[in-house]
Design an enzyme around this catalytic site. Structure first.
Site, PDB file in Angstrom:
ATOM      1  N   SER A 119       0.819  -1.210   0.000  1.00  0.00           N
ATOM      2  CA  SER A 119       0.000   0.000   0.000  1.00  0.00           C
ATOM      3  C   SER A 119       0.853   1.260   0.000  1.00  0.00           C
ATOM      4  CB  SER A 119      -0.975  -0.036   1.174  1.00  0.00           C
ATOM      5  OG  SER A 119      -1.940   0.965   1.028  1.00  0.00           O
ATOM      6  N   HIS A 120       0.713   2.100   1.023  1.00  0.00           N
ATOM      7  CA  HIS A 120       1.402   3.389   1.045  1.00  0.00           C
ATOM      8  C   HIS A 120       2.769   3.315   1.716  1.00  0.00           C
ATOM      9  CE1 HIS A 120      -1.297   2.660   4.374  1.00  0.00           C
ATOM     10  NE2 HIS A 120      -0.343   3.179   5.126  1.00  0.00           N
ATOM     11  N   LYS A 132      -1.076  -9.465  -1.108  1.00  0.00           N
ATOM     12  CA  LYS A 132      -2.468  -9.590  -0.684  1.00  0.00           C
ATOM     13  C   LYS A 132      -3.130 -10.636  -1.566  1.00  0.00           C
ATOM     14  CE  LYS A 132      -3.491  -5.182  -1.379  1.00  0.00           C
ATOM     15  NZ  LYS A 132      -4.338  -3.992  -1.467  1.00  0.00           N
ATOM     16  N   ASP A 150      -2.897   6.578  -3.307  1.00  0.00           N
ATOM     17  CA  ASP A 150      -1.755   5.986  -2.602  1.00  0.00           C
ATOM     18  C   ASP A 150      -1.021   4.950  -3.463  1.00  0.00           C
ATOM     19  OD1 ASP A 150      -3.636   3.945  -2.536  1.00  0.00           O
ATOM     20  OD2 ASP A 150      -2.924   3.190  -0.611  1.00  0.00           O
ATOM     21  N   ASP A 187      -0.996   1.695  -3.993  1.00  0.00           N
ATOM     22  CA  ASP A 187      -1.707   0.705  -4.800  1.00  0.00           C
ATOM     23  C   ASP A 187      -3.044   1.214  -5.327  1.00  0.00           C
ATOM     24  OD1 ASP A 187      -2.672   0.736  -2.176  1.00  0.00           O
ATOM     25  OD2 ASP A 187      -3.454  -1.297  -2.332  1.00  0.00           O
ATOM     26  N   ASP A 217      -5.820   2.502  -3.892  1.00  0.00           N
ATOM     27  CA  ASP A 217      -7.151   2.344  -3.288  1.00  0.00           C
ATOM     28  C   ASP A 217      -7.572   3.535  -2.427  1.00  0.00           C
ATOM     29  OD1 ASP A 217      -5.350   1.672  -1.309  1.00  0.00           O
ATOM     30  OD2 ASP A 217      -6.292  -0.238  -0.762  1.00  0.00           O
ATOM     31  N   ARG A 218      -6.610   4.349  -1.984  1.00  0.00           N
ATOM     32  CA  ARG A 218      -6.985   5.499  -1.159  1.00  0.00           C
ATOM     33  C   ARG A 218      -7.125   6.756  -2.003  1.00  0.00           C
ATOM     34  NH1 ARG A 218      -3.996   5.062   4.737  1.00  0.00           N
ATOM     35  NH2 ARG A 218      -4.529   2.869   5.081  1.00  0.00           N
ATOM     36  N   LYS A 238     -11.631  -0.505  -1.802  1.00  0.00           N
ATOM     37  CA  LYS A 238     -11.779   0.938  -1.926  1.00  0.00           C
ATOM     38  C   LYS A 238     -11.086   1.358  -3.205  1.00  0.00           C
ATOM     39  CE  LYS A 238      -8.203   1.261   1.560  1.00  0.00           C
ATOM     40  NZ  LYS A 238      -8.194   0.934   2.977  1.00  0.00           N
TER      41      LYS A 238
HETATM   42  C1  G1P Z   1      -5.879   1.282   8.628  1.00  0.00           C
HETATM   43  C2  G1P Z   1      -7.078   2.186   8.515  1.00  0.00           C
HETATM   44  C3  G1P Z   1      -8.277   1.389   8.051  1.00  0.00           C
HETATM   45  C4  G1P Z   1      -7.942   0.695   6.736  1.00  0.00           C
HETATM   46  C5  G1P Z   1      -6.672  -0.117   6.879  1.00  0.00           C
HETATM   47  C6  G1P Z   1      -6.232  -0.727   5.557  1.00  0.00           C
HETATM   48  O1  G1P Z   1      -6.141   0.263   9.565  1.00  0.00           O
HETATM   49  O2  G1P Z   1      -7.366   2.825   9.740  1.00  0.00           O
HETATM   50  O3  G1P Z   1      -9.377   2.241   7.904  1.00  0.00           O
HETATM   51  O4  G1P Z   1      -8.982  -0.152   6.340  1.00  0.00           O
HETATM   52  O5  G1P Z   1      -5.621   0.698   7.374  1.00  0.00           O
HETATM   53  O6  G1P Z   1      -5.976   0.254   4.587  1.00  0.00           O
HETATM   54  P1  G1P Z   1      -5.642   0.325  11.093  1.00  0.00           P
HETATM   55  O7  G1P Z   1      -4.154   0.503  11.052  1.00  0.00           O
HETATM   56  O8  G1P Z   1      -6.295   1.527  11.711  1.00  0.00           O
HETATM   57  O9  G1P Z   1      -6.100  -0.957  11.712  1.00  0.00           O
HETATM   58 ZN    ZN Z   2      -3.585   1.249  -0.376  1.00  0.00          ZN
END
Ligand code: G1P
Ligand code: ZN
Length: 549
Positions: A119-120, A132, A283, A285, A287-288, A382
């Protein structure tokens, strides 16, 4: 340990790696960890072993373009061939965003998909890598499945891999590896076609042609090619509308997390006289998303609520929405719109998987989280660029600036001021002591007045899934002051070092003279109250949060 390369298919003996804690968010580790011999192979073989449905079916493979992506994809293809996958669909250059993988799985009725991404998290030889696994509905594998896969990684003794030639990931087309068909596809085309079904491209093109300006920052990650194709080539935005659109293996040394810290330059630009009408970022990948307009930042909670209010104006949603879901810590702005529309609003635990059941059952059309995640029924992840296009379409169809749309929304529905404070890398016991300290006060809190607000409830959130009846417990602590305010405390489930403590502040105002406060000013009384209630400094030694978003 490796035998000579004699057969097209090899069974290689290996040892288990006890740190492969594979969960619903996949596995994220330093690149060097993934580069250990057999490490990735162990995990992938565990997936093939635990998901026999992949045999004889299609598997989608993509990644966010970070360092080690191509090597991992070659391994995955070779192992898919050795494990009887009938067909592999892989994005050209190994690039496919997370939402696009979700769509490809659904479109091609694949049995699953692998996304190579952290991800980020920063990328590069010293950065992170990740895996994933998504299932046939396009969503991430559930906990039962990831638990089984994790258990398998601890007992596995060998894996199967094809000895055939490497696939040329840069050339589109069909080839064969042993019995498996491997097709290198344009990772953008199907996704772009889906966006054309959902949004009014004609109208958006006309809006851009009339001078509507967009600025989209891909942060050198996966969305670059998507933005280039859709925003520039299909919608006619000038090339300079895109920032950092070349995917780089180290994301340009940056941190592709679209929020007010890592994409502060967009906030600064939005506050200039020459700001584009829409500014956005996605971000690693894809999704954000983060959304800003000239002179206004749209918080993710507001974005969800405002999208809910306008979505019926967009072609793919013209029949309206069936319902909305938001994660528990996300502000309750969406609830207000749902009540106004007469549709249900579900409050779910943090994490996208809880939305997927509701989406599959057609209970909701739209869902989102405070952590810059927004999405709809079109995929089971997302979707950053989707949110940007939805907003672009709303600007084009209403002809109003984002700032005015936000003001009008707040005048009609009230405004939820919102902020999240993160304390990173805390010793686990110290983070836990903050939660325990609050829990100990639960019984005494209801009815007491703090900072001018009266506590109506104090509890630990649990969720009963209305579709499969499963119960998720210990999903965060909440102190609720009626509709007026909430204070939420939970521990992150995705952190990689120590414990991350997250505090969420929400304040709701409806009177006209209170709609234009700064977020900091609006939330200050709540932050002061939380200091007293939680004693974070005293219990953790930290004077201030590490990240405020
Ligand atoms: C965090 C975000 C949550 C999101 C997840 C994956 O999880 O708060 O909303 O779904 O990353 O992107 P957390 O670290 O709070 O458990
Ligand atoms: Zn991501």
């Amino acid at each position: 340990a490796c035998k000579p390369h004699t057969m097209p298919l090899r069974e290689i003996s290996t040892k288990p790696y006890p740190d492969q804690k594979f969960g619903t968010a996949g596995l994220r580790k330093k690149v060097a960890v993934f580069q250990q011999p057999h490490y990735l192979e162990n995990l992938l073989q565990s997936i093939f072993d635990c998901v026999p449905e992949l045999k004889g079916k299609t598997l989608v493979i993509g990644g966010d373009g970070r360092y080690h992506n191509r090597a991992a994809i070659q391994t995955a293809i070779a192992m898919a061939a050795a494990n009887g996958v009938a067909k592999v669909l892989v994005g050209q250059g190994g690039i496919v965003s997370t939402p696009a993988v979700s769509h490809l799985i659904r479109l091609h009725a694949a049995a699953g998909g692998l996304v190579f991404s952290a991800s980020h998290n920063p990328a590069g030889p010293d950065g992170d890598f990740g895996v994933k696994f998504n299932i046939a509905n396009g969503g991430q594998a559930g906990e039962t499945s990831t638990d089984r896969i994790f258990a398998r990684t601890r007992e596995i003794a060998s894996y199967r891999i094809s000895e055939g030639p490497k696939i040329d990931l840069d050339r589109r087309g069909l080839s064969r590896l042993d019995q498996t068909e491997v097709e290198v596809i344009d990772g953008v085309a199907d996704y772009a076609a889906l966006m054309q079904k959902l949004f009014d491209f004609e109208l958006m093109r006309a809006w851009i042609k009339r001078g509507g300006r967009v600025c989209f920052d891909s942060m050198h990650a996966v969305t670059g090619p998507y933005a280039q194709r859709i925003l520039v080539e299909q919608l006619g935005a000038p090339a300079h509308s895109l920032l950092n659109s070349q995917p780089l293996e180290d994301f340009g040394g940056g941190h592709p997390d679209p929020n007010l810290i890592y994409a502060k330059h967009l906030l600064d630009l939005s506050n200039t006289a020459t700001s584009p009408a829409l500014l956005a970022a996605s971000d690693g990948d894809g999704d954000r998303n983060m959304i800003l307009g000239a002179g206004v930042f749209i918080s993710p909670g507001d974005s969800l609520a405002m999208l809910a209010a306008h979505l019926h104006k967009l072609p793919g949603y013209k029949n309206g929405i069936a319902g909305i879901a938001r994660s528990m810590p996300t502000c309750r702005a969406a609830d207000v719109v749902a009540a106004h529309l007469g549709v249900p609003c579900y409050e779910t635990p943090t994490g996208w998987k809880f939305f997927c059941n509701l989406l599959d059952a057609d209970r909701i059309t739209l869902c989102g989280e405070e952590s810059f995640g927004t999405g709809s029924i079109h995929v089971r992840e997302k979707d950053g660029l989707w949110a940007v296009l939805a907003w672009l379409n709303i600007l084009a169809v209403t002809g109003q600036p984002l700032r005015e749309l936000a003001s009008a929304h707040w005048r009609q529905h009230g405004r939820h001021y919102y902020q999240r404070h993160d304390y990173d890398e805390l010793p686990t016991d110290k983070a836990a002591s903050v939660l325990e300290g609050l829990k100990a006060q639960f019984a005494a809190l209801p009815g007491t007045t703090l900072g001018g607000w009266t506590v109506t409830a104090a509890d630990e959130f649990a969720y009963d899934d209305p579709i499969d009846g499963s119960r998720a417990t210990a999903q965060g602590l909440r102190v609720v002051f009626g509709d007026a305010a909430r204070l939420i405390v939970r521990l992150s489930g995705t952190g990689t070092k120590g414990a991350t403590l997250r505090l969420y502040f929400e304040r709701y105002e409806q009177s006209a003279d209170k709609l234009d406060m700064s977020t900091r000013e609006a939330l200050n009384p709540l932050v002061t109250l939380a200091d007293k209630l939680l004693r974070v400094t005293e219990l953790t030694g930290r004077k201030a949060p590490d990240v405020v978003t």
